[in-house]
Design an enzyme around this catalytic site. Structure first.
Site, PDB file in Angstrom:
ATOM      1  CE1 TYR A 279      39.120  73.353  36.731  1.00  0.00           C
ATOM      2  CE2 TYR A 279      40.910  74.839  36.117  1.00  0.00           C
ATOM      3  CZ  TYR A 279      40.065  73.787  35.811  1.00  0.00           C
ATOM      4  OH  TYR A 279      40.162  73.166  34.579  1.00  0.00           O
ATOM      5  CG  HIS A 290      33.138  70.787  34.994  1.00  0.00           C
ATOM      6  ND1 HIS A 290      33.682  70.478  33.776  1.00  0.00           N
ATOM      7  CD2 HIS A 290      32.294  69.775  35.308  1.00  0.00           C
ATOM      8  CE1 HIS A 290      33.182  69.334  33.341  1.00  0.00           C
ATOM      9  NE2 HIS A 290      32.331  68.888  34.251  1.00  0.00           N
ATOM     10  CE  LYS A 321      34.342  76.546  31.840  1.00  0.00           C
ATOM     11  NZ  LYS A 321      34.172  75.415  32.762  1.00  0.00           N
TER      12      LYS A 321
END
Length: 344
Positions: A279, A290, A321
């Site tokens: 994060y 997220h 990601k």
């Protein structure tokens, strides 16, 4: 038009410069109206029918089939044709054909759409590999990769070096009572900000619990012990962790510590097949979004297999990601290599 193969290049005469170099970006000028082509360029022109034959050094005339077989340029041809079909001009990265800033690992220099060899602008330094070819981290340094699988399908990857960053700056407590238990550590009476403000650990009673003991990973425990936040010292936690995980623990801890010190929050990436999910924007667990990246820790001389890269990058992309590899020794500098799929 016919060509002649000599010393690894195909020479064209007549109006070749105007017909192929000036209007199509093929080859390089060789004096007057002549040009020289790399074998893959000649193969493409033979395939298109713009060349009739190429005469070999032994005097044998070759069409597309014979020429491609003799020059063993199949993978390069697949990539070259695909990019040409997409509207790109590209040059084989041969000595004297492209700029000095192109290294030995580059197979093609790809120009931006609308640009060509005469323009001083590069879109990609491209490396061509088959799906089983091992790739060292150094060899894909800031290259785009064109991977040709066994069916002849193409996948393109972009690579870049990153520096971790984030917004987390949690206050750390002092000398918390904690107990090492197998592959984790329990903090019995944690202050609220340890979890809520720093996202260290998980509630022992589960996510729905708003108080009670925290279970920390050994990486989190080592980080907090090194900063005096636990009654246990770093040597105790590290010795315990290395007895379980071996030398790999120090390598992963180096990456974990670097991420934390940069303001990022690393948590277990087990669900995604990685070492960490990370994060970067973090204002507390109650406002948790997220994670941004997946990180896998590898040795600096690690050799990637294209299948390995494809699996990791595909999974990361599927959960929105970016895939990052932390290349690190147990101590010392860390290089952060991001790899992701691209569409030229």
């Amino acid at each position: 038009m016919d060509g002649t193969l000599r010393d690894g290049v195909v020479r064209l005469s007549g109006d070749a410069k105007q017909r192929f170099y000036d209007s199509g970006g093929y080859g390089r000028p060789a004096g007057g109206s002549d040009i020289e082509l790399a074998p893959v360029e000649a193969a493409h022109l033979l395939y298109r029918g713009d060349l009739d034959v190429v005469t070999g050094e032994d005097g044998t005339p070759m069409g597309f089939r014979e020429f491609l077989t003799r020059t063993d340029a199949v993978l390069a041809f697949v990539v070259y044709k695909d990019l040409r079909d997409r509207g790109f001009y590209l040059s084989p990265a041969r000595d004297g054909w492209v700029g000095d800033d192109v290294d030995d690992e580059t197979d093609f220099v790809v120009y931006p759409r609308g640009k060509g060899p005469a323009d001083d602008e590069i879109a990609h330094r491209l490396r061509v590999v088959g799906e089983r070819a091992p790739l060292s981290a150094a060899s894909i340094d800031e290259h785009a990769l064109a991977v040709v699988d066994e069916d002849g399908e193409l996948t393109y990857f972009g690579t870049e070096w990153l520096s971790p960053s984030g917004t987390a700056d949690p206050p750390l407590p002092d000398s918390l009572d904690a107990t090492l238990m197998d592959d984790r550590l329990l903090v019995w009476e944690p202050p609220e900000e340890l979890y809520e403000g720093g996202f260290f650990g998980q509630r022992l009673a589960g996510r729905n619990a708003d108080s009670g003991p925290l279970q920390l990973s050994l990486l989190e425990a080592a980080y907090l012990a090194d900063r005096g936040s636990l009654e246990l010292d770093l040597a105790t936690v590290q010795g315990h962790a290395e007895a379980i995980e071996g030398e790999r623990f120090r390598r992963r801890y180096a990456a974990y510590e670097s991420l934390r010190e940069a303001g990022a929050v690393p948590k277990s990436g087990f669900k995604f097949g990685a070492d960490f999910r990370v994060y970067e924007s973090f204002d507390g667990v109650s406002d948790l979004g997220h994670s941004d990246k997946l990180v896998r820790v590898v040795e600096p001389d690690h050799e990637f297999l294209p299948r390995e890269l494809s699996l990791d990058v595909r999974l990361a992309g599927g959960v929105r990601k970016r895939m990052v590899f932390a290349l690190t020794e147990p101590t010392g500098e860390i290089d952060w290599l991001c790899v992701e799929r691209i569409t030229p």
